[in-house]
Motif scaffolding. Structure first.
Motif, PDB file in Angstrom:
ATOM      1  N   ASP A 142       0.802  -1.219   0.000  1.00  0.00           N
ATOM      2  CA  ASP A 142       0.000   0.000   0.000  1.00  0.00           C
ATOM      3  C   ASP A 142       0.840   1.277   0.000  1.00  0.00           C
ATOM      4  N   GLU A 143       2.054   1.214   0.538  1.00  0.00           N
ATOM      5  CA  GLU A 143       2.853   2.440   0.650  1.00  0.00           C
ATOM      6  C   GLU A 143       4.329   2.075   0.728  1.00  0.00           C
ATOM      7  N   ASP A 144       5.164   2.703  -0.098  1.00  0.00           N
ATOM      8  CA  ASP A 144       6.601   2.458  -0.073  1.00  0.00           C
ATOM      9  C   ASP A 144       7.238   3.424   0.919  1.00  0.00           C
ATOM     10  N   VAL A 145       7.539   2.928   2.127  1.00  0.00           N
ATOM     11  CA  VAL A 145       8.061   3.769   3.200  1.00  0.00           C
ATOM     12  C   VAL A 145       9.572   3.897   3.065  1.00  0.00           C
ATOM     13  N   ARG A 146      10.077   5.142   3.155  1.00  0.00           N
ATOM     14  CA  ARG A 146      11.514   5.404   3.129  1.00  0.00           C
ATOM     15  C   ARG A 146      12.085   5.512   4.539  1.00  0.00           C
ATOM     16  N   SER A 147      11.390   6.147   5.427  1.00  0.00           N
ATOM     17  CA  SER A 147      11.811   6.260   6.825  1.00  0.00           C
ATOM     18  C   SER A 147      10.601   6.694   7.633  1.00  0.00           C
ATOM     19  N   GLY A 148      10.683   6.534   8.971  1.00  0.00           N
ATOM     20  CA  GLY A 148       9.552   6.898   9.805  1.00  0.00           C
ATOM     21  C   GLY A 148       9.982   7.312  11.190  1.00  0.00           C
ATOM     22  N   THR A 149       9.076   7.990  11.891  1.00  0.00           N
ATOM     23  CA  THR A 149       9.325   8.407  13.263  1.00  0.00           C
ATOM     24  C   THR A 149       7.984   8.476  13.983  1.00  0.00           C
ATOM     25  N   TYR A 150       8.031   8.592  15.300  1.00  0.00           N
ATOM     26  CA  TYR A 150       6.798   8.703  16.073  1.00  0.00           C
ATOM     27  C   TYR A 150       6.194  10.092  15.888  1.00  0.00           C
ATOM     28  N   GLY A 151       4.879  10.176  16.012  1.00  0.00           N
ATOM     29  CA  GLY A 151       4.174  11.436  15.833  1.00  0.00           C
ATOM     30  C   GLY A 151       3.425  11.840  17.083  1.00  0.00           C
ATOM     31  N   ARG A 152       2.383  12.643  16.889  1.00  0.00           N
ATOM     32  CA  ARG A 152       1.590  13.159  18.005  1.00  0.00           C
ATOM     33  C   ARG A 152       0.659  12.074  18.522  1.00  0.00           C
ATOM     34  N   GLY A 153       0.729  11.777  19.805  1.00  0.00           N
ATOM     35  CA  GLY A 153      -0.240  10.876  20.411  1.00  0.00           C
ATOM     36  C   GLY A 153       0.059   9.416  20.167  1.00  0.00           C
ATOM     37  N   GLU A 154      -0.603   8.574  20.940  1.00  0.00           N
ATOM     38  CA  GLU A 154      -0.437   7.128  20.845  1.00  0.00           C
ATOM     39  C   GLU A 154      -0.991   6.623  19.517  1.00  0.00           C
TER      40      GLU A 154
END
Length: 721
Positions: free
Chosen positions: A549-561
């Motif tokens: 569904d989505e080609d992720v390059r990098s990620g991090t935590y965001g706002r809220g659980e």
């Protein structure tokens, strides 16, 4: 041939799949409710029907349906979504198309091709016909028998056509043979370039006596190498043979000063061509077809941070900038002419979000050849100028691929690890760099930078360190167990242990949650990237996105659980910054925050996102609640990759230099002058580092050995069924 023409040639007009009937002539599902489908979606459905329940890989479907183009994986994902929507299929409980994780798709519903619309049986006649003349009956019976025979033959032919699909057409695919190593001496042999006649190679070697880099050349199958220059000044990189093979040009760095030098291939007096070449990084260049000039890229004007194509004569004179489609935020690198001089290829975008482009040697409009948004480490034209051979990290490890300039088709050559390919003009030989680099997880105390401490040494290679924000437990990526996995070293411990056992060959960008209990990591494989989360205490792994569904390059935590921020490969643009919730391993409430993003970092203290762009220099601040975006500083460039972090209200980053010590700088985010945190007389892998929770320690992957060799293959193109 487009998708619609393919369907009409290879299938009966009607495809019965489950409870639906597809008219391939009008591209409509003619069963209620009637829906018109895109041609590519129809072609995908036809391919799945021909497979008879067999799983078809994503690459196989992309190659067949999008033949003649260079698609990104998301076009197939969209086609599958269109089909499921039209068929009323639920991907969680599929009755038509099933996703086979990390493999591809298969059709689970019964399917058959028909040459005619399946009409219902006619009702029996209520009134018997009047009696007929016996002679006429005889003539009628003979005619009816003939017609029945013809109908039977046609029916058998249709049946054969339904169950025996026509053989697929033969296609030409690039392959290699005669793979071998050309060098095996200790130390690195880098940036190999083959002479036009295919008989000799020039490359850089490390000089242990002077701790500098020199250019040498040797015959392809000989053991001895000869230095090109007698100068002991600076470091020499990137040799390039002239079209006639009578000269070699290379770059020499002395501190922050860069020169382009030309020298005879057997050594002799050297000539400085450019005394002010771009000194930010090694920026590859090439000769003009007539051998009278060089072509490279440089900023288009003072105060602008773009890179555009420029050429200049080797006998002196002003450079001439190519007039072509180029915006002031485009970073164009590594320009080189085709063998016939008609085209110039170049790489647009700083790694790891680059693609290959093509423009006429006279300038004008550009054409994008690849849509990979990946790390491209070198490329060259093949012998006849019909394609480019290039090194790409799209499947994880850097490997060799070929892209045809006519149709954009990409073939994997199966050669890895491999970087900086160089193709001969008189033969089919391609030489390339075989990286054999080992990296060691190390800690450096800010107060004593000269005393770096190697942590848990091994014979494997470590990378991407990330220190916990609460206690300096360190997670890192390592292949010390034989395959690349995520490892953890608790603070003060003497042993590390693995946190994952994942099928993907490449793990990137580990990021801690603010409470130090979980870690995000990007897992990349042949079909793209997905975001996963690891519970540190239990080692339980949670999938947050689906690679289909989505080609992720990098990620991090965001706002809220349960909210995350990721950089993903976009269809029309090179990348997007998105915010989403993860529900059952899939995205929900997806929102685009910014475009053309390189890397992003969420600051839980302020609730803002800091990010870099792949098309422009600078660090930017984004408030995800309001969408307000501001520029923090222009001291970062797209080439910084992982070489920056936000910690304790400061921006930490490496100063980019082509050679010399690695300077780690820090600058207050609120404004002020940068300061030098420490100077490292060692090479840092991918500029990746992490700051300890109290700011007193820096964690890096230090390059402890670099025994790079030169390899060679013979390139060929064969017809394959």
């Amino acid at each position: 041939m487009n998708a619609l023409s393919q369907v009409r040639l290879e299938a009966g007009r009607f495809l019965e799949v489950g409870a639906h009937i597809l008219d391939t002539d009008t591209l409509r599902l003619v069963t209620s409710p009637e829906v018109k489908l895109p041609p590519k979606a129809v072609a995908v459905l036809v391919r799945l029907a021909y497979a008879g329940g067999r799983t078809l890989g994503r690459d196989e479907l992309l190659d067949d349906v999008w033949r003649g183009t260079c698609p990104t994986p998301d076009v197939l994902t969209q086609a599958i979504k269109d089909l499921r929507r039209a068929l009323g299929d639920d991907p969680q409980a599929p009755q038509y198309i099933e996703t086979v994780p990390r493999l591809g798709y298969r059709l689970v519903a019964a399917a058959r091709f028909l040459d005619a619309w399946p009409l219902p049986s006619a009702p029996a006649a209520a009134v018997a016909p009047p009696p007929a003349d016996p002679a006429a009956r005889t003539r009628f019976d003979a005619t009816a028998m003939l017609l029945c025979t013809v109908a039977l033959v046609l029916a058998v032919a249709a049946l054969v056509r339904t169950f025996v699909p026509p053989p697929p057409p033969k296609v030409l695919r690039w392959q290699v043979d005669e793979q071998r190593s050309l060098t095996s001496e200790p130390g690195p042999e880098s940036f190999p370039r083959i002479s036009p006649d295919g008989s000799r190679i020039a490359y850089s070697i490390g000089d242990p006596a002077t701790h500098s880099t020199r250019i040498v050349q040797k015959a392809l199958d000989a053991s001895g190498a000869v230095r090109l220059s007698a100068s002991e000044d600076g470091n020499e990189y990137y040799p390039v043979w002239s079209p006639d093979g009578r000269a070699v040009a290379f770059m020499r760095f002395s501190g922050e000063h860069c020169r382009l030098v030309v020298v005879p291939p057997l050594g002799g007096s050297e000539r400085v061509v450019d005394d002010e070449c771009y000194a930010g990084l090694v920026n590859p260049f090439a000769w003009t077809p007539d051998g009278k000039g060089l072509v490279s890229t440089a900023p288009s004007q003072d105060g602008v941070d773009d890179m555009s194509i420029v050429s200049w004569p080797i006998d002196g004179g002003h450079g001439q900038r190519l007039e072509y489609s180029h915006a002031l935020n485009d970073t164009d690198l590594d320009a080189r002419y085709s063998p016939d001089g008609r085209w110039i290829a170049f790489r647009r975008g700083a790694n790891p979000n680059s693609d290959l482009f093509l423009v006429s040697a006279a300038g004008g409009e550009v054409r994008q050849l690849t849509r990979l948004a990946t790390r491209i480490r070198g490329y060259d034209w093949v012998r006849d100028g019909s394609a480019l051979v290039f090194s790409s990290g799209q499947g994880g490890q850097q490997a060799l691929y070929v892209v045809d300039i006519a149709d954009g088709r990409i073939d994997a050559l199966g050669v890895q690890p491999a970087e900086f390919p160089s193709a001969a003009r008189a033969t089919d030989t391609v030489v390339y760099e075989i990286p054999r680099v080992r990296q060691q997880l190390s800690r450096i105390d800010v107060d004593a930078p000269a005393s770096a401490v190697d942590l848990v040494p091994s014979t494997g290679s470590d990378g991407a360190p990330a220190a916990s924000p609460v206690n300096d437990d360190v997670v890192f990526v390592s292949d010390r167990s034989g395959s690349q996995e995520l490892w953890i070293l608790p603070r003060g411990a003497r042993e590390a242990h693995a946190l994952t056992a994942l099928p993907e060959p490449t793990l990137l960008h580990p990021t801690w949650r603010a409470d130090g209990t979980r870690v995000l990591v990007t897992a990349r494989g042949p079909f793209g990237g997905r975001l996963i989360e690891v519970e540190v205490a239990s080692r339980i792994v949670h999938a947050l996105t689906d690679v289909a569904d989505e080609d992720v390059r990098s990620g991090t935590y965001g706002r809220g659980e349960g909210t995350f921020v990721a950089v993903v490969n976009a269809r029309e643009r090179r990348s997007e910054l998105i915010e989403f919730d993860s529900v059952g391993g899939r995205e929900a409430n997806r929102r685009v925050l910014a475009q053309d993003v390189g890397r992003a970092d969420f600051d839980p203290d302020s609730g803002v996102i800091h990010f870099t762009r792949i098309t422009a220099p600078g660090l930017f601040r984004l408030d995800p609640a309001s969408g307000e975006e501001t520029e923090v500083t222009r001291e970062l460039s797209p080439s910084h990759l992982d070489g920056w972090r936000v910690h304790g209200g400061e921006l930490y980053y490496f100063a980019l230099e082509a050679a010399g010590p690695s300077e780690l700088m820090a600058r207050p985010l609120a404004g002020g002058e940068p300061r030098t945190v420490l100077s490292l007389p060692t090479q840092i892998a991918d500029l990746a580092f992490s700051v300890g929770h109290d700011g007193r320690s820096i964690y890096v992957a230090r390059v402890v050995s670099e025994d790079t060799d030169v390899g060679a293959v013979r390139l060929r193109r064969d017809a394959i069924d």
